[in-house]
Design a protein around this motif. Structure first.
Motif, PDB file in Angstrom:
ATOM      1  N   PHE A  84       0.066  23.264  -4.593  1.00 20.61           N
ATOM      2  CA  PHE A  84       1.137  22.667  -5.388  1.00 20.61           C
ATOM      3  C   PHE A  84       2.172  21.987  -4.504  1.00 20.61           C
ATOM      4  CE2 PHE A  84      -0.578  25.662  -8.472  1.00 20.61           C
ATOM      5  CZ  PHE A  84      -0.566  24.912  -9.634  1.00 20.61           C
ATOM      6  N   VAL A  85       2.457  22.571  -3.358  1.00 18.79           N
ATOM      7  CA  VAL A  85       3.400  21.947  -2.435  1.00 18.79           C
ATOM      8  C   VAL A  85       2.873  20.579  -2.008  1.00 18.79           C
ATOM      9  CG1 VAL A  85       4.447  22.101  -0.142  1.00 18.79           C
ATOM     10  CG2 VAL A  85       4.345  24.132  -1.609  1.00 18.79           C
ATOM     11  N   ALA A  86       1.603  20.532  -1.623  1.00 15.69           N
ATOM     12  CA  ALA A  86       1.013  19.262  -1.192  1.00 15.69           C
ATOM     13  C   ALA A  86       0.962  18.260  -2.340  1.00 15.69           C
ATOM     14  CB  ALA A  86      -0.397  19.499  -0.640  1.00 15.69           C
ATOM     15  N   LEU A  87       0.618  18.728  -3.537  1.00 15.82           N
ATOM     16  CA  LEU A  87       0.552  17.840  -4.695  1.00 15.82           C
ATOM     17  C   LEU A  87       1.927  17.259  -5.013  1.00 15.82           C
ATOM     18  CD1 LEU A  87      -1.113  16.640  -7.017  1.00 15.82           C
ATOM     19  CD2 LEU A  87      -0.630  18.709  -8.337  1.00 15.82           C
ATOM     20  N   ILE A 147       9.302  16.293 -11.467  1.00 15.03           N
ATOM     21  CA  ILE A 147       9.784  15.072 -12.103  1.00 15.03           C
ATOM     22  C   ILE A 147      11.297  14.955 -11.967  1.00 15.03           C
ATOM     23  CG2 ILE A 147      10.061  13.860 -14.297  1.00 15.03           C
ATOM     24  CD1 ILE A 147       7.329  14.955 -15.118  1.00 15.03           C
ATOM     25  N   GLY A 148      12.000  16.031 -12.270  1.00 16.32           N
ATOM     26  CA  GLY A 148      13.454  15.988 -12.217  1.00 16.32           C
ATOM     27  C   GLY A 148      13.982  15.708 -10.822  1.00 16.32           C
ATOM     28  N   ALA A 149      13.474  16.445  -9.844  1.00 17.90           N
ATOM     29  CA  ALA A 149      13.978  16.300  -8.478  1.00 17.90           C
ATOM     30  C   ALA A 149      13.643  14.945  -7.892  1.00 17.90           C
ATOM     31  CB  ALA A 149      13.411  17.417  -7.601  1.00 17.90           C
ATOM     32  N   VAL A 150      12.406  14.499  -8.090  1.00 19.85           N
ATOM     33  CA  VAL A 150      11.976  13.255  -7.445  1.00 19.85           C
ATOM     34  C   VAL A 150      12.610  12.040  -8.111  1.00 19.85           C
ATOM     35  CG1 VAL A 150       9.997  11.805  -6.903  1.00 19.85           C
ATOM     36  CG2 VAL A 150       9.841  14.274  -6.610  1.00 19.85           C
ATOM     37  N   LEU A 151      12.685  12.009  -9.433  1.00 20.96           N
ATOM     38  CA  LEU A 151      13.302  10.854 -10.083  1.00 20.96           C
ATOM     39  C   LEU A 151      14.790  10.781  -9.768  1.00 20.96           C
ATOM     40  CD1 LEU A 151      11.596  10.577 -13.585  1.00 20.96           C
ATOM     41  CD2 LEU A 151      11.180   9.265 -11.513  1.00 20.96           C
ATOM     42  N   THR A 186      15.658  17.972   6.051  1.00 21.69           N
ATOM     43  CA  THR A 186      15.719  16.641   5.460  1.00 21.69           C
ATOM     44  C   THR A 186      15.560  16.760   3.950  1.00 21.69           C
ATOM     45  OG1 THR A 186      13.317  16.354   5.619  1.00 21.69           O
ATOM     46  CG2 THR A 186      14.659  15.630   7.514  1.00 21.69           C
ATOM     47  N   GLN A 187      15.773  15.651   3.231  1.00 18.67           N
ATOM     48  CA  GLN A 187      15.583  15.662   1.784  1.00 18.67           C
ATOM     49  C   GLN A 187      14.150  16.044   1.428  1.00 18.67           C
ATOM     50  OE1 GLN A 187      18.222  14.418  -0.747  1.00 18.67           O
ATOM     51  NE2 GLN A 187      16.902  15.957  -1.655  1.00 18.67           N
ATOM     52  N   LYS A 188      13.191  15.538   2.172  1.00 22.38           N
ATOM     53  CA  LYS A 188      11.781  15.861   1.929  1.00 22.38           C
ATOM     54  C   LYS A 188      11.527  17.350   2.142  1.00 22.38           C
ATOM     55  CE  LYS A 188       7.116  14.905   3.663  1.00 22.38           C
ATOM     56  NZ  LYS A 188       6.312  14.120   4.648  1.00 22.38           N
ATOM     57  N   LYS A 189      12.057  17.896   3.230  1.00 16.84           N
ATOM     58  CA  LYS A 189      11.819  19.306   3.527  1.00 16.84           C
ATOM     59  C   LYS A 189      12.528  20.212   2.523  1.00 16.84           C
ATOM     60  CE  LYS A 189       9.894  22.347   6.218  1.00 16.84           C
ATOM     61  NZ  LYS A 189       8.411  22.428   6.325  1.00 16.84           N
ATOM     62  N   LEU A 190      13.706  19.805   2.065  1.00 11.03           N
ATOM     63  CA  LEU A 190      14.394  20.570   1.025  1.00 11.03           C
ATOM     64  C   LEU A 190      13.557  20.634  -0.244  1.00 11.03           C
ATOM     65  CD1 LEU A 190      18.120  19.406   1.279  1.00 11.03           C
ATOM     66  CD2 LEU A 190      17.293  21.759   1.478  1.00 11.03           C
ATOM     67  N   PHE A 191      12.986  19.501  -0.633  1.00  7.92           N
ATOM     68  CA  PHE A 191      12.137  19.455  -1.815  1.00  7.92           C
ATOM     69  C   PHE A 191      10.926  20.369  -1.634  1.00  7.92           C
ATOM     70  CE2 PHE A 191       8.463  17.318  -3.923  1.00  7.92           C
ATOM     71  CZ  PHE A 191       8.834  17.564  -5.233  1.00  7.92           C
ATOM     72  N   GLU A 192      10.301  20.268  -0.479  1.00 10.10           N
ATOM     73  CA  GLU A 192       9.126  21.089  -0.186  1.00 10.10           C
ATOM     74  C   GLU A 192       9.459  22.578  -0.277  1.00 10.10           C
ATOM     75  OE1 GLU A 192       6.266  22.009   3.698  1.00 10.10           O
ATOM     76  OE2 GLU A 192       7.354  20.101   3.563  1.00 10.10           O
ATOM     77  N   GLU A 193      10.565  22.986   0.315  1.00  9.63           N
ATOM     78  CA  GLU A 193      10.941  24.395   0.302  1.00  9.63           C
ATOM     79  C   GLU A 193      11.362  24.862  -1.085  1.00  9.63           C
ATOM     80  OE1 GLU A 193      10.447  26.590   2.645  1.00  9.63           O
ATOM     81  OE2 GLU A 193       9.533  24.988   3.818  1.00  9.63           O
ATOM     82  N   THR A 194      11.938  23.959  -1.886  1.00 11.54           N
ATOM     83  CA  THR A 194      12.304  24.310  -3.257  1.00 11.54           C
ATOM     84  C   THR A 194      11.061  24.601  -4.086  1.00 11.54           C
ATOM     85  OG1 THR A 194      14.326  22.989  -3.169  1.00 11.54           O
ATOM     86  CG2 THR A 194      13.468  23.502  -5.350  1.00 11.54           C
ATOM     87  N   VAL A 195      10.044  23.758  -3.936  1.00 13.92           N
ATOM     88  CA  VAL A 195       8.777  23.975  -4.644  1.00 13.92           C
ATOM     89  C   VAL A 195       8.155  25.297  -4.220  1.00 13.92           C
ATOM     90  CG1 VAL A 195       6.410  23.142  -4.925  1.00 13.92           C
ATOM     91  CG2 VAL A 195       8.327  21.519  -4.975  1.00 13.92           C
ATOM     92  N   ARG A 196       8.121  25.528  -2.922  1.00  8.77           N
ATOM     93  CA  ARG A 196       7.514  26.750  -2.399  1.00  8.77           C
ATOM     94  C   ARG A 196       8.272  27.982  -2.892  1.00  8.77           C
ATOM     95  NH1 ARG A 196       7.169  25.085   2.625  1.00  8.77           N
ATOM     96  NH2 ARG A 196       4.976  24.429   2.523  1.00  8.77           N
ATOM     97  N   SER A 197       9.594  27.916  -2.886  1.00  6.16           N
ATOM     98  CA  SER A 197      10.402  29.051  -3.328  1.00  6.16           C
ATOM     99  C   SER A 197      10.173  29.355  -4.806  1.00  6.16           C
ATOM    100  CB  SER A 197      11.889  28.757  -3.091  1.00  6.16           C
ATOM    101  OG  SER A 197      12.164  28.639  -1.703  1.00  6.16           O
ATOM    102  N   PHE A 198      10.051  28.311  -5.623  1.00  6.14           N
ATOM    103  CA  PHE A 198       9.796  28.515  -7.045  1.00  6.14           C
ATOM    104  C   PHE A 198       8.488  29.264  -7.259  1.00  6.14           C
ATOM    105  CE2 PHE A 198       7.332  26.927 -10.694  1.00  6.14           C
ATOM    106  CZ  PHE A 198       8.095  27.464 -11.735  1.00  6.14           C
ATOM    107  N   LEU A 199       7.437  28.831  -6.585  1.00  6.84           N
ATOM    108  CA  LEU A 199       6.122  29.430  -6.790  1.00  6.84           C
ATOM    109  C   LEU A 199       6.088  30.878  -6.317  1.00  6.84           C
ATOM    110  CD1 LEU A 199       4.018  26.352  -5.693  1.00  6.84           C
ATOM    111  CD2 LEU A 199       4.174  27.282  -8.002  1.00  6.84           C
TER     112      LEU A 199
END
Length: 207
Positions: A84-87, A147-151, A186-199
């Motif tokens: 999911f992180v990669a997706l 969707i929310g974070a990326v848009l 970075t913004q990318k790494k924050l997003f990645e870690e947010t996804v990982r933390s949720f899962l």
């Protein structure tokens, strides 16, 4: 408006040309006459494929947020969250490649865009040992989060580590300013870690 007797262009060509116009000139510059001129046809030719501009926008959203997003190749197993992180990172990359189209995606992305892939994703989770009662929570949560974070990111100017929250005043917001100064992601790494933390949080809360 009457449809011409024979289509002069393909539906895909019109969608790709629309994206090119929006990418290079901005969403405000897009119009059906401009699209027709870009394709070298008259505007009525577009009505072979689309009822109106809204239908074109829906197909733009479907292409950017769906067709161009690569599905990671990963075997089921205990590291299933990394699929999911990669997706989500692939989804983010596809959206940010077309920042000018972010408002189109926000308004016209089909609600069922991802549903056809959810059966395969659910099977992947089941084979990875994820309890089936968590599947809807994970799928719906990932869709909402991504969707929310990326848009939201796409509709803002690109940021650096220090400008993730813009216009922070150190005098009146000293704690937030210190937090930004301490942030190493970075913004990318924050997003990645947010996804990982949720899962990982979903699984931890289920235990």
């Amino acid at each position: 408006m009457a449809r011409p007797s024979k289509p002069l262009i393909s539906r895909e060509a019109a969608v790709l040309a629309s994206i090119e116009i929006i990418d290079t000139e901005g969403l405000e510059a897009f119009s059906l006459p401009k699209l027709a001129k870009h394709l070298g046809v008259r505007a009525p030719s577009l009505y072979h494929h689309f009822a109106d501009k809204n239908e074109i926008f829906t197909e733009i959203a479907r292409y950017i947020a769906g067709t161009t997003v690569a599905t990671p190749r990963r075997r089921p197993g205990p590291d299933w969250p990394e699929f999911f992180v990669a997706l989500c990172l692939n989804f983010r990359q596809s959206i940010l490649r077309h920042r000018n189209a972010a408002p189109v995606l926000l308004q016209h992305m089909p609600r069922d865009l991802f549903v056809p892939t959810y059966e395969d994703t659910a099977r992947f989770m089941l084979e990875s040992g994820v309890p089936i009662e968590l599947h809807v929570r994970i799928l719906d949560g990932m869709e909402t989060l991504a969707i929310g974070a990326v848009l939201m990111e796409a509709m803002r100017a690109p940021s650096t580590k220090s400008t993730i929250f813009p216009n922070v005043d150190a005098a009146s917001q000293p704690i937030l300013a210190e937090a930004l100064a301490s942030n190493e992601l970075t913004q990318k790494k924050l997003f990645e870690e947010t996804v990982r933390s949720f899962l990982h949080g979903v699984i931890r809360d289920h235990m």
